[in-house]
Design an enzyme around this catalytic site. Structure first.
Site, PDB file in Angstrom:
ATOM      1  N   ASP A  87      11.201  -2.398   9.902  1.00 26.09           N
ATOM      2  CA  ASP A  87      10.433  -3.459  10.568  1.00 26.09           C
ATOM      3  C   ASP A  87      10.871  -3.692  12.019  1.00 26.09           C
ATOM      4  OD1 ASP A  87       8.981  -3.806   8.282  1.00 26.09           O
ATOM      5  OD2 ASP A  87      10.046  -5.590   7.600  1.00 26.09           O
ATOM      6  N   LYS A  94       9.316 -14.793   7.026  1.00 28.67           N
ATOM      7  CA  LYS A  94       8.103 -14.507   6.242  1.00 28.67           C
ATOM      8  C   LYS A  94       8.448 -13.802   4.935  1.00 28.67           C
ATOM      9  CE  LYS A  94       5.644 -10.667   7.347  1.00 28.67           C
ATOM     10  NZ  LYS A  94       5.428  -9.749   6.227  1.00 28.67           N
ATOM     11  N   ASN A  95       9.264 -12.738   5.027  1.00 31.80           N
ATOM     12  CA  ASN A  95       9.505 -11.928   3.831  1.00 31.80           C
ATOM     13  C   ASN A  95      10.478 -12.575   2.848  1.00 31.80           C
ATOM     14  OD1 ASN A  95       7.671 -10.135   4.769  1.00 31.80           O
ATOM     15  ND2 ASN A  95       9.160  -8.598   5.451  1.00 31.80           N
ATOM     16  N   ARG A 124       1.945   3.084   0.125  1.00 33.59           N
ATOM     17  CA  ARG A 124       2.593   1.919  -0.475  1.00 33.59           C
ATOM     18  C   ARG A 124       2.210   1.687  -1.941  1.00 33.59           C
ATOM     19  NH1 ARG A 124       2.860  -2.872   3.832  1.00 33.59           N
ATOM     20  NH2 ARG A 124       4.676  -3.394   2.597  1.00 33.59           N
ATOM     21  N   CYS A 159      -2.191   0.863   2.939  1.00 32.87           N
ATOM     22  CA  CYS A 159      -2.377   0.020   4.115  1.00 32.87           C
ATOM     23  C   CYS A 159      -2.099   0.867   5.343  1.00 32.87           C
ATOM     24  CB  CYS A 159      -1.546  -1.247   4.044  1.00 32.87           C
ATOM     25  SG  CYS A 159       0.083  -1.133   4.710  1.00 32.87           S
ATOM     26  N   ARG A 193      -0.011 -12.834  11.509  1.00 30.46           N
ATOM     27  CA  ARG A 193       0.433 -12.714  10.113  1.00 30.46           C
ATOM     28  C   ARG A 193       1.926 -12.996  10.005  1.00 30.46           C
ATOM     29  NH1 ARG A 193      -0.300  -7.381   7.549  1.00 30.46           N
ATOM     30  NH2 ARG A 193       0.969  -8.555   6.114  1.00 30.46           N
TER      31      ARG A 193
END
Ligand code: EPU
Length: 417
Positions: A304, A22-23, A121, A116, A397
């Site tokens: 993460d 994803k990233n 952030r 968030c 997500r």
């Protein structure tokens, strides 16, 4: 709203194939804005966040075609430079369109991402970097309005190694006049992957993967085909789940080179991690011992993976201290894990002391962010009885076909609609 129900206790065994990251995919898709033509990406995961960035690109006027992990983006029709609040609020990584829009059109208006769940952030380093390249930035009505006649290469020093900040500046500088030197850059593998992609498109980027990245600006970028690298966090999540359930799982298609921090920590817990040509094999049959964890920018242990490792520590022999240094509010899984019988004390906001217990017990729990949700899935897999995870849109997500992949490894897991 969908829920995930897990009947815990099964030992995971077999093979799982890792999806595209994803990233890595998010900045790559954003980089298509730089190209007046069609860019093609392969191995793109099917995730909510990917759908969000495609919607955003389409809203700007790009055309996206996709199927089978292949996404073709035609950026020649882009006729709008505003990323609206409604799209940005769904996904903070939308900030990645700021640099490319500014570089190609000399103007970008992007809704300022708010805080968030995991922290404030801020994006101040993105903005200071763009200003160093000559942009004028105003914040008005909740939007970042960036304008420039001509971007001029310059030195940019990041106060902290920021992942998307480094990516935004790297993309912007590809179309600046002259040379840009970015210092104290983030060194994540996703940044190297973006640099490789930009170079395939005709950019001149050197040093990505180190703290200093040098970009010699070019006139224009050209269409290219780019493959998304495997997701090291998805791989790490399956590796921890394998160890936590005392399983034996081959995690295929991942890149162990990018997972040193994760592999090292797993081995310290007593799990066996064997690297072979197609990926890694994790065996957790010797019991788990405690180890301390401190999250750090790459190549340190990734934030993460903190939540998933914490679950492993809840059932380890002994005590461990987990120190989160990247985000100020990334322990939201703690309260939910406590409801499942974990013994965790948080102090000073970013330290968690975990005392291993013999068992977790299934409970109804609430997902709060992507990686916290992944940790609750692992907790559900090891717990006695049934765990029901609410708000699984957080999982969607960032994890492709999560329940199918775990089912194939022998987990009793299903989605309830
Ligand atoms: N920071 C600032 N100012 C800035 C930018 C960052 O103070 O202008 C601070 C942040 O508040 C944080 C630190 O710098 O304390 C590092 O944040 P970074 O900018 O590196 O995070 P990010 O780019 O917003 C990416 C990933 C995150 C991952 C972090 C850290 C993407 C799209 N997101 O976020 O991924 O946790 O790097 O590795 O690449 C996830 O996938 O679940 C996720 C949250």
């Amino acid at each position: 709203m969908d829920k995930i129900e897990i009947n815990g206790g099964n030992r995971l065994a077999g093979e799982v194939r890792i999806s595209g990251a994803k990233n890595a995919a998010l900045p790559l898709l954003a980089s298509s804005i730089l190209v007046n033509g069609v860019t093609e990406f392969t191995n793109v995961p099917d995730l909510m966040d990917i759908r969000s960035i495609k919607l955003l690109l389409e809203d700007l006027g790009a055309t996206c075609e996709d199927g089978d992990g292949r996404v073709r983006i035609d950026g020649s029709g882009i006729n709008k430079v505003e990323a609206a609040y409604d799209l940005v609020r769904k996904m903070r990584a939308s900030i990645l369109v700021l640099g490319p829009l500014l570089a190609r059109f000399g103007h970008a208006r992007v809704s300022l991402p708010g805080g968030c769940a995991i922290g404030a952030r801020p994006v101040d380093m993105h903005l200071k970097g763009l200003e160093a390249l000559g942009a004028t930035i105003e914040i008005e009505h909740g939007y970042i309005d960036a304008r420039v006649d001509r971007l001029i290469g310059n030195e940019v020093y990041f106060d902290l190694p920021t992942v998307t900040g480094t990516e935004n500046l790297m993309m912007t500088a590809t179309l600046a006049t002259g040379t840009t030197v970015l210092r104290n850059c983030a060194r994540e593998p996703e940044i190297l992957a973006l640099a490789d992609a930009l170079n395939r498109m005709g950019a001149d980027v050197k040093g990505a993967g180190t703290a200093v990245i040098t970009i010699n600006g070019v006139e224009a970028l050209k269409p290219a085909t780019v493959e998304v690298i495997p997701d090291r966090i998805e791989a790490g999540t399956f590796m921890v789940a394998a160890a936590a359930t005392g399983g034996d799982v081959q995690v295929l298609g991942c890149d162990p080179e990018n997972m040193g921090g994760i592999i090292n920590k797993l081995r310290q817990t007593g799990a066996s991690v064997e690297i072979f040509d197609q990926g890694v094999r994790v065996k957790g049959d010797r019991g788990i011992v405690s180890t301390d964890i401190k999250t750090l920018p790459y190549p340190g242990f990734p934030t993460d993976m903190q939540a998933q490792f914490m679950v492993l520590m809840t059932i380890a022999q002994g005590n461990s201290v987990i120190h989160e240094t990247i985000f100020e509010n990334r322990f939201m899984h703690v309260n939910e894990l406590q409801r499942m019988g974990a013994d965790i004390t948080v102090s000073g906001g970013n330290y968690a002391r975990v005392r291993g217990v013999a068992n977790l017990s299934g409970a109804e729990v609430m997902a709060s962010d992507l990686r916290a949700s992944a940790s609750l899935v692992i907790a559900g897999l090891v717990a006695r009885g049934v765990t029901t995870i609410h708000r699984v849109y957080h999982i969607d997500r960032g994890y492709e076909a999560l329940e199918k992949k775990f089912s194939a490894l022998g987990a009793d897991i299903k989605r309830i609609r």
